[in-house]
Structure formats: C-alpha cells, structure tokens
Write a protein that holds these residues in place. Structure first.
Motif, PDB file in Angstrom:
ATOM      1  N   GLU A  71      13.517  34.780  48.986  1.00  0.00           N
ATOM      2  CA  GLU A  71      14.822  33.951  48.687  1.00  0.00           C
ATOM      3  C   GLU A  71      14.602  33.221  47.196  1.00  0.00           C
ATOM      4  OE1 GLU A  71      14.691  32.047  53.380  1.00  0.00           O
ATOM      5  OE2 GLU A  71      13.762  31.066  51.575  1.00  0.00           O
ATOM      6  N   TYR A  72      13.425  33.129  46.773  1.00  0.00           N
ATOM      7  CA  TYR A  72      13.402  32.794  45.227  1.00  0.00           C
ATOM      8  C   TYR A  72      14.037  33.887  44.441  1.00  0.00           C
ATOM      9  CZ  TYR A  72      11.606  31.300  40.883  1.00  0.00           C
ATOM     10  OH  TYR A  72      11.489  30.818  39.456  1.00  0.00           O
ATOM     11  N   ARG A  73      13.598  35.009  44.602  1.00  0.00           N
ATOM     12  CA  ARG A  73      14.009  36.079  43.834  1.00  0.00           C
ATOM     13  C   ARG A  73      15.290  36.279  43.837  1.00  0.00           C
ATOM     14  NH1 ARG A  73      11.975  41.624  43.773  1.00  0.00           N
ATOM     15  NH2 ARG A  73      11.490  41.521  46.022  1.00  0.00           N
ATOM     16  N   LEU A  74      16.190  36.256  44.878  1.00  0.00           N
ATOM     17  CA  LEU A  74      17.436  36.100  44.978  1.00  0.00           C
ATOM     18  C   LEU A  74      18.231  35.013  44.216  1.00  0.00           C
ATOM     19  CD1 LEU A  74      20.132  36.988  46.032  1.00  0.00           C
ATOM     20  CD2 LEU A  74      19.592  35.992  48.144  1.00  0.00           C
ATOM     21  N   LEU A  75      17.716  33.787  44.466  1.00  0.00           N
ATOM     22  CA  LEU A  75      18.251  32.675  43.652  1.00  0.00           C
ATOM     23  C   LEU A  75      18.153  32.808  42.202  1.00  0.00           C
ATOM     24  CD1 LEU A  75      17.251  29.402  45.528  1.00  0.00           C
ATOM     25  CD2 LEU A  75      19.543  30.447  45.222  1.00  0.00           C
ATOM     26  N   ALA A  76      17.005  33.416  41.732  1.00  0.00           N
ATOM     27  CA  ALA A  76      16.727  33.574  40.211  1.00  0.00           C
ATOM     28  C   ALA A  76      17.666  34.531  39.847  1.00  0.00           C
ATOM     29  CB  ALA A  76      15.250  34.007  40.057  1.00  0.00           C
ATOM     30  N   TYR A  77      17.919  35.522  40.540  1.00  0.00           N
ATOM     31  CA  TYR A  77      18.848  36.709  39.674  1.00  0.00           C
ATOM     32  C   TYR A  77      20.222  35.984  39.949  1.00  0.00           C
ATOM     33  CZ  TYR A  77      20.630  41.169  38.986  1.00  0.00           C
ATOM     34  OH  TYR A  77      20.874  42.193  38.269  1.00  0.00           O
ATOM     35  N   LEU A  78      20.584  35.182  41.053  1.00  0.00           N
ATOM     36  CA  LEU A  78      21.890  34.495  40.845  1.00  0.00           C
ATOM     37  C   LEU A  78      22.020  33.535  39.620  1.00  0.00           C
ATOM     38  CD1 LEU A  78      22.936  33.705  44.524  1.00  0.00           C
ATOM     39  CD2 LEU A  78      23.694  35.730  43.154  1.00  0.00           C
ATOM     40  N   MET A  79      20.783  33.043  39.277  1.00  0.00           N
ATOM     41  CA  MET A  79      20.782  32.034  38.425  1.00  0.00           C
ATOM     42  C   MET A  79      20.894  32.625  36.775  1.00  0.00           C
ATOM     43  SD  MET A  79      20.542  28.717  37.725  1.00  0.00           S
ATOM     44  CE  MET A  79      19.503  27.781  39.042  1.00  0.00           C
ATOM     45  N   LEU A  80      20.268  33.567  36.884  1.00  0.00           N
ATOM     46  CA  LEU A  80      19.986  34.432  35.592  1.00  0.00           C
ATOM     47  C   LEU A  80      21.645  34.969  35.339  1.00  0.00           C
ATOM     48  CD1 LEU A  80      18.678  35.805  33.346  1.00  0.00           C
ATOM     49  CD2 LEU A  80      18.312  37.908  34.803  1.00  0.00           C
ATOM     50  N   HIS A  81      22.307  35.381  36.289  1.00  0.00           N
ATOM     51  CA  HIS A  81      23.961  35.978  35.967  1.00  0.00           C
ATOM     52  C   HIS A  81      24.656  34.734  36.638  1.00  0.00           C
ATOM     53  CE1 HIS A  81      22.190  40.021  35.000  1.00  0.00           C
ATOM     54  NE2 HIS A  81      21.507  39.642  35.879  1.00  0.00           N
ATOM     55  N   ARG A  82      24.575  33.569  36.293  1.00  0.00           N
ATOM     56  CA  ARG A  82      25.360  32.439  37.090  1.00  0.00           C
ATOM     57  C   ARG A  82      26.753  32.608  36.581  1.00  0.00           C
ATOM     58  NH1 ARG A  82      22.317  27.540  34.229  1.00  0.00           N
ATOM     59  NH2 ARG A  82      20.881  29.236  34.252  1.00  0.00           N
ATOM     60  N   ASP A  83      27.154  33.377  35.513  1.00  0.00           N
ATOM     61  CA  ASP A  83      28.458  33.446  34.808  1.00  0.00           C
ATOM     62  C   ASP A  83      29.215  34.298  35.568  1.00  0.00           C
ATOM     63  OD1 ASP A  83      26.778  35.358  33.888  1.00  0.00           O
ATOM     64  OD2 ASP A  83      27.987  35.554  32.070  1.00  0.00           O
ATOM     65  N   ARG A  84      28.986  35.035  36.429  1.00  0.00           N
ATOM     66  CA  ARG A  84      29.683  36.212  37.188  1.00  0.00           C
ATOM     67  C   ARG A  84      29.126  36.165  38.805  1.00  0.00           C
ATOM     68  NH1 ARG A  84      27.072  41.110  37.912  1.00  0.00           N
ATOM     69  NH2 ARG A  84      24.881  40.967  36.747  1.00  0.00           N
ATOM     70  N   PRO A  85      30.232  36.767  39.528  1.00  0.00           N
ATOM     71  CA  PRO A  85      29.859  37.068  40.866  1.00  0.00           C
ATOM     72  C   PRO A  85      28.839  38.434  40.978  1.00  0.00           C
ATOM     73  CG  PRO A  85      31.996  37.763  40.768  1.00  0.00           C
ATOM     74  CD  PRO A  85      31.794  36.789  39.327  1.00  0.00           C
ATOM     75  N   VAL A  86      27.966  38.346  41.622  1.00  0.00           N
ATOM     76  CA  VAL A  86      27.038  39.469  41.779  1.00  0.00           C
ATOM     77  C   VAL A  86      27.096  40.146  42.870  1.00  0.00           C
ATOM     78  CG1 VAL A  86      24.502  40.272  41.727  1.00  0.00           C
ATOM     79  CG2 VAL A  86      25.055  38.132  40.447  1.00  0.00           C
ATOM     80  N   PRO A  87      27.537  41.606  42.674  1.00  0.00           N
ATOM     81  CA  PRO A  87      27.926  42.197  43.800  1.00  0.00           C
ATOM     82  C   PRO A  87      26.635  42.516  44.994  1.00  0.00           C
ATOM     83  CG  PRO A  87      28.003  43.739  41.878  1.00  0.00           C
ATOM     84  CD  PRO A  87      28.058  42.225  41.751  1.00  0.00           C
ATOM     85  N   PRO A  88      26.868  42.980  45.981  1.00  0.00           N
ATOM     86  CA  PRO A  88      25.789  42.950  47.017  1.00  0.00           C
ATOM     87  C   PRO A  88      25.045  44.185  46.604  1.00  0.00           C
ATOM     88  CG  PRO A  88      27.781  42.472  48.145  1.00  0.00           C
ATOM     89  CD  PRO A  88      28.134  42.684  46.838  1.00  0.00           C
ATOM     90  N   THR A  89      25.584  45.381  46.163  1.00  0.00           N
ATOM     91  CA  THR A  89      24.850  46.430  45.944  1.00  0.00           C
ATOM     92  C   THR A  89      23.678  46.164  44.846  1.00  0.00           C
ATOM     93  OG1 THR A  89      26.670  46.900  44.472  1.00  0.00           O
ATOM     94  CG2 THR A  89      26.874  48.045  46.318  1.00  0.00           C
ATOM     95  N   GLU A  90      24.310  45.366  43.909  1.00  0.00           N
ATOM     96  CA  GLU A  90      23.346  44.735  42.873  1.00  0.00           C
ATOM     97  C   GLU A  90      22.285  44.163  43.241  1.00  0.00           C
ATOM     98  OE1 GLU A  90      25.474  43.536  39.285  1.00  0.00           O
ATOM     99  OE2 GLU A  90      23.472  42.439  38.358  1.00  0.00           O
ATOM    100  N   LEU A  91      22.527  43.311  44.111  1.00  0.00           N
ATOM    101  CA  LEU A  91      21.358  42.352  44.591  1.00  0.00           C
ATOM    102  C   LEU A  91      20.671  43.305  45.357  1.00  0.00           C
ATOM    103  CD1 LEU A  91      23.393  39.178  45.789  1.00  0.00           C
ATOM    104  CD2 LEU A  91      21.572  39.577  44.140  1.00  0.00           C
ATOM    105  N   LEU A  92      20.946  44.062  46.349  1.00  0.00           N
ATOM    106  CA  LEU A  92      19.924  44.981  46.976  1.00  0.00           C
ATOM    107  C   LEU A  92      19.125  45.897  46.209  1.00  0.00           C
ATOM    108  CD1 LEU A  92      22.576  45.903  49.876  1.00  0.00           C
ATOM    109  CD2 LEU A  92      20.383  45.090  50.256  1.00  0.00           C
ATOM    110  N   GLU A  93      19.694  46.191  45.120  1.00  0.00           N
ATOM    111  CA  GLU A  93      19.063  47.153  44.177  1.00  0.00           C
ATOM    112  C   GLU A  93      17.819  46.271  43.598  1.00  0.00           C
ATOM    113  OE1 GLU A  93      20.085  49.676  40.228  1.00  0.00           O
ATOM    114  OE2 GLU A  93      21.305  49.863  42.119  1.00  0.00           O
ATOM    115  N   HIS A  94      18.270  45.012  43.154  1.00  0.00           N
ATOM    116  CA  HIS A  94      17.333  44.271  42.447  1.00  0.00           C
ATOM    117  C   HIS A  94      16.256  43.598  43.215  1.00  0.00           C
ATOM    118  CE1 HIS A  94      15.925  39.918  40.977  1.00  0.00           C
ATOM    119  NE2 HIS A  94      15.605  40.922  39.877  1.00  0.00           N
ATOM    120  N   LEU A  95      16.688  43.092  44.943  1.00  0.00           N
ATOM    121  CA  LEU A  95      15.517  42.699  45.648  1.00  0.00           C
ATOM    122  C   LEU A  95      14.668  43.741  46.056  1.00  0.00           C
ATOM    123  CD1 LEU A  95      17.671  39.999  47.399  1.00  0.00           C
ATOM    124  CD2 LEU A  95      15.997  39.628  45.823  1.00  0.00           C
TER     125      LEU A  95
END
Lengths: 219, 219
Positions: free
Chosen positions: B154-178
């Motif tokens: 959960e933290y990694r997800l939040l951190a990634y959203l925080m890092l890219h807080r200026d835009r919506p992050v598509p699910p594919t990208e999140l999956l790839e990152h997590l």
DNA sequence: CCCGAACTGTCAGCTTGCCGTCAGGTTGCC
DNA sequence: GGCAACCTGACGGCAAGCTGACAGTTCGGG
C-alpha cells in the motif's frame, strides 16, 4: 510549465505576463536584476525570458552567473538594439535564443515554445487552439481556462485533432486512430463522439469541412 | 537526510530545528563557529544552514575553511542584512543559496528542499498532498497528522501516486510498477489494494478518473 | 514444528457511466 | 429534388471499476 519573466518596463512586463500565461505558463516576474539572479538560481523554471537592459545588475551578468553556477534552464534573451555585437555576447553568455525589440508577442511565444520543446525533451505539456487548451500531462481539457470534464475517448479525439490542427482530419483516419484498423465500427460512432464533445464544448470549437473531415476552429 | 543548523540566537535556533525536523531532516545544531567548523569538517550532512553572525568564528570564515578543505555539502546562508555586498561575499565563499533575515520558515524549508534536490540528493523526506503526508524515510503515512498504518504494498502505491501527483496514473502503469512487467497479475489485484487503502484513508484521498487512472485528490 | 496473525491475490456479484447503435432529422452539393 | 454526408436524441449493452469473502503464503513466536 513555470516561467520567469525579467523585464523592467512595466508595460512590456504586463504584456509578457499576459502572453506567457495565455500560452500555458505559470509566470513569475521581476524587473530587478538582483531579484532575477536570485530567483533563477534558487527556483526551477522551464523557461526564462530575460531583458538585457536592467537596473542594478545587467541581464548579461545575471545570465553569466546562472551559467557559472550550473543553472541550465533555457533562457530567451530580449534586447533593445538587435546588433550583431550584442547577439554574440548573449549567446556567449549562455542564451538559448535571442529576440530583438521591438517584437510581436506571437513571435516570442512561438520561440518560447520551440525552446521549451527543444530543451525539455518532452513536448510542451499544454497545447492550445483558440479557446481550447488541453494539458497532455494531466490529461485535462479546459475552455477559456475553465476545466471541462471529458472521457478518455473524447480526450484522445481532441488530442489527435490538436496534433493535426493544421488540416482537417478525415473520419476514416480518426476511426482508425481511435479504434484499431481491425476493430471496425460504424462511421456513426465517431459522429456520436463528436456530437457529445460539441455539446460539452459549445459551438465554435470543433468544425466540419464536409467531405474532408473535422478540425479545431481558431487553431 | 541529515542537516546541520548553525545559529547562535536560541529562539531562531529552536524554530530552525523544529521546521527542519518537520521537513524530514535529522537535525543537529550548534551556535558556535568553531563547533560548526569542526562538525562540518568531520561529519557528512545533506544540508547545512549557516548563520553568518556568529561569535568566535564568523560564518563566512567557517564556510571558506570548509570549502578550502574540499567539503562540498550544500550550504544555505542566513544573514541579518540582505545587502548585495554580503550576498556576493557569501556566494564567493561557496554558499549555494542565500536567505536574508527576517525570513519565513516556509521559505527556508522550500529553499532547503530545492537545494537538496538540486545537489543530487533525493527528494524531500516528507511529501504532502492535501491531508495526506508520507514520510519517505520511515515509510510512514499520516492523515491530517494522524499516523495511519499501511502495508508495504500500500505504501508503494501511495508513494507512486505521490510522485506523479500531477496526473492520473493509469492502472497498467501502476501494475507494472507494483509488480514486474513480467510478473503478471489480474487487474483486479490493483483494485483490491485501492479498495483497502480507501477503507483506511476514507473518502476524498484517492480519486478515480474512469479510463485515465487513479490520482491523489487535493494534490 | 505448529499456530496464529498479517498480507495479498483471486473470485463473484454488483454499480456506474461510457459509448455504439438505431432512427429520424438537417445540411450541402449536383 | 434527390442523394449523400452529417447531426442528434434516446436507449441499452457492456466494460471499467468497486467491494466483501476467502484462501494461499509468509513470518514470527512459542
């Protein structure tokens, strides 16, 4: 996109501010050389517009200090007399582009955009056509600055029209871009999307040239 | 992030300490020039905040000696009188940034962050978006100051959203990152994580833009 | 080595709202 | 006037996304 405008003549400064804002920059400004140096050295800008004729600290000196400190943001230099001499000085001091006064704001914006695109690697995040602007970074659309809620498909359509704003885009091409070429849809699907977009954006944004395709008006 | 605060006025020193701590720095302090020189010369700091008006050994002298000894940590200089003269002296002595008193703590923190970021350090330890703040040092999350317990994923997800807080992050990208791109998961896994996070954080923190992705609201 | 707790992926059923299709209209061109 | 291109409102299918339940896994403690 964040821009710093360094200009001591208040009238020009005001115009600069307005033009850069309209072009999608968040603008900060100063007419003071010391301030300019300080800001440029401590803040991160995507673009600096720098007038050479400044009180206290000359623009060229400011620029040289930035570069000496390793600040590498793109700098567009303005000068009163567009002599060859001054131009060489500006370039040697580390300017990325050069614009002699008097100039038209449109030209400045065009050069600023080119500069940012060239140096930033990524294309300008904000693209505009008339009243319409879309932020390719946050995937948002705005009309005269007011955000408009758009679906993903609608956004892709607008982005494609924006990309090819210099010509009408035929429906076949749009269909192929929005869906795969294999994934066949009725031509009417596109018309439906256009209609919904027009309802959201109002008239005067998306135009039709019968037989040729769709285009962004006032592009 | 380790910071050294050199300031002889106890009141300001206390504020400095508090502000830097709140910004995620581990702070050590001294009000003595000799001490400061010794610490800066023997310890490794990610940032030094240096007041020029010191007893025994002047701040400028301390700074010069550090630099002469090859110490290259970023130094933010404070001075009572923000004259141009002093600025030049400070810069020439090797200061990376300069702040005239009186100043607001917010500005100091902002400059300190910029400095650390600029000099190749990592991003500031404490990142915020609206009510949400996460401490990248201790991998902790807080909501309006109240700590919230989250799992590593959960933290990694939040951190990634925080890092890219200026835009919506598509699910594919999140999956790839997590997970890895090779390590395939069902898209639903992500939705499950999002759901669990939303239950912990309450509404109004993680938003969805259908077709675009997830984002931190009030970012 | 076993037990429990925490974590997380999968599944099933649900809600939401996007958007493709249809039907009928309007416009422009020959 | 007729045809083709294009517009638009309505409607329903369906995919994106949400959530509760459950089970497999890991990990630490006893």
């Amino acid at each position: 996109m964040r821009a710093l405008a360094v200009e001591d003549d208040p009238r020009i400064a005001k115009d600069l501010h307005a033009a850069l804002s309209a072009a999608g920059f968040r603008v900060e400004g100063t007419g003071d050389g010391e301030d300019a140096w300080f800001l440029g050295d401590t803040e991160d800008y995507d673009l600096v517009v720098l007038d050479l004729g400044l009180p206290k600290l000359d623009g060229l000196a400011v620029l040289k200090r930035w570069r000496a400190n390793g600040r590498s943001m793109p700098v567009l230099v303005l000068t009163a007399r567009g002599t060859w001499q001054e131009r060489v000085e500006g370039i040697e001091a580390g300017a990325d582009d050069y614009l002699p006064k008097p100039f038209r704001m449109e030209e400045l914006i065009a050069r600023a955009r080119a500069l940012v695109r060239r140096t930033g690697g990524h294309a300008a995040a904000l693209q505009e056509a008339g009243d319409l602007s879309l932020d390719t970074n946050r995937m948002g659309v705005a009309l005269r600055g007011v955000p408009v809620q758009v679906t993903a498909l609608e956004y892709r359509l607008l982005a494609y029209l924006m990309l090819h704003r210099d010509r009408p885009v035929p429906p076949t091409e749009l269909l192929e871009h929005l869906y795969g070429e294999d994934d066949a849809r009725e031509a009417n699907a596109l018309e439906a999307v256009i209609a919904r977009l027009r309802r959201k954006l109002g008239p005067g944004i998306i135009g039709t040239r019968r037989g040729f395709g769709y285009f962004l008006e006032a592009a």
